[in-house]
Motif scaffolding. Structure first.
Motif, short mmCIF file in Angstrom:
data_model
loop_
_atom_site.label_atom_id
_atom_site.label_comp_id
_atom_site.label_asym_id
_atom_site.label_seq_id
_atom_site.Cartn_x
_atom_site.Cartn_y
_atom_site.Cartn_z
N PRO A 1 0.81 -1.23 0.00
CA PRO A 1 0.00 0.00 0.00
C PRO A 1 0.84 1.28 0.00
O PRO A 1 0.53 2.22 -0.74
N ASN A 2 1.91 1.31 0.76
CA ASN A 2 2.76 2.50 0.78
C ASN A 2 3.48 2.70 -0.55
O ASN A 2 3.66 3.83 -1.00
N VAL B 1 2.36 1.80 -3.51
CA VAL B 1 1.36 2.31 -4.46
C VAL B 1 1.07 3.79 -4.17
O VAL B 1 1.02 4.60 -5.11
N LYS B 2 0.92 4.15 -2.91
CA LYS B 2 0.65 5.55 -2.57
C LYS B 2 1.79 6.46 -3.01
O LYS B 2 1.55 7.58 -3.46
N LYS C 1 0.05 8.21 -7.05
CA LYS C 1 -0.71 9.03 -6.10
C LYS C 1 -2.20 9.12 -6.43
O LYS C 1 -3.00 9.41 -5.55
N LYS D 1 -4.11 6.62 -7.24
CA LYS D 1 -4.77 5.34 -6.97
C LYS D 1 -5.33 5.29 -5.55
O LYS D 1 -4.72 5.79 -4.61
N ASN D 2 -6.52 4.69 -5.41
CA ASN D 2 -7.15 4.60 -4.09
C ASN D 2 -7.53 3.17 -3.70
O ASN D 2 -8.15 2.95 -2.66
N GLU D 3 -7.13 2.21 -4.52
CA GLU D 3 -7.50 0.81 -4.24
C GLU D 3 -6.55 -0.12 -4.99
O GLU D 3 -6.11 0.19 -6.09
N ILE D 4 -6.25 -1.25 -4.36
CA ILE D 4 -5.49 -2.32 -5.01
C ILE D 4 -6.46 -3.49 -5.23
O ILE D 4 -7.18 -3.88 -4.30
N SER E 1 -8.53 -1.11 0.08
CA SER E 1 -8.64 0.34 -0.01
C SER E 1 -7.35 0.98 0.48
O SER E 1 -6.72 0.50 1.40
N LEU E 2 -7.00 2.09 -0.15
CA LEU E 2 -5.79 2.81 0.24
C LEU E 2 -6.16 4.08 1.01
O LEU E 2 -7.18 4.64 0.83
#
Length: 155
Positions: free
Chosen positions: A101-102, A104-105, A109, A111-114, A154-155
């Motif tokens: 998650p980190n 991807v964040k 930037k 993106k809000n979900e994997i 969810s992110l």
């Protein structure tokens, strides 16, 4: 442990990557992922290193419009996740998924979900993804090789 985007210096380690046949049924070998990346820039390969050894591999599919598993254009798709057979049962799989998650964040930037899919017969992977915080909301996909469960984080 360090996770980063694939670089050409990782190629030799990718060639030496080991997966037993029963696991290779459920994922793509690194060389196959690299071939896909050469044709599709949205399929970004990542490497997982521990003590300067390639221990894991995955790809993130970054184009929301090409994600057939969700209508969420801000979702990113985790594909071809695996840990080299020589490094399994050492905690690398769960540790790398917890770092995801980190990553991807930081890298994506918007993106809000994997999202990921896992074959319904791959009980070890299903258990692993649940431990890492992924949730199966009851959605499935009828894939080429059978039913795939769609997992969300969810992110």
């Amino acid at each position: 442990m360090k996770i980063r985007k694939y670089e050409s210096k990782d190629f030799q380690a990718a060639l030496e990557y080991c997966l037993p046949p029963q696991q290779a049924l459920y994922t793509s070998m690194p060389v196959e992922v690299l071939k896909t990346f050469q044709c599709d820039i949205f399929n970004q390969p990542f490497v997982v290193y521990a003590d300067q050894q390639l221990v894991g591999w995955f790809a993130l599919y970054t184009d929301g419009s090409g994600n057939i598993y969700t209508n969420n254009k801000q979702a990113i798709l985790l594909k071809s996740f695996s840990i080299d057979a020589r490094f399994q049962k050492m905690g690398f799989a769960l540790d790398s998924l917890k770092l995801l998650p980190n990553i991807v964040k930081q890298q994506y930037k918007d993106k809000n979900e994997i999202i990921l899919t896992v074959h319904d017969t791959n009980n070890a992977a299903i258990s692993l993804y649940r431990k890492a915080g992924f949730i199966h909301k009851g959605e499935n996909y009828d894939g080429e090789y059978g039913i795939e469960l769609i997992f969300h984080m969810s992110l």
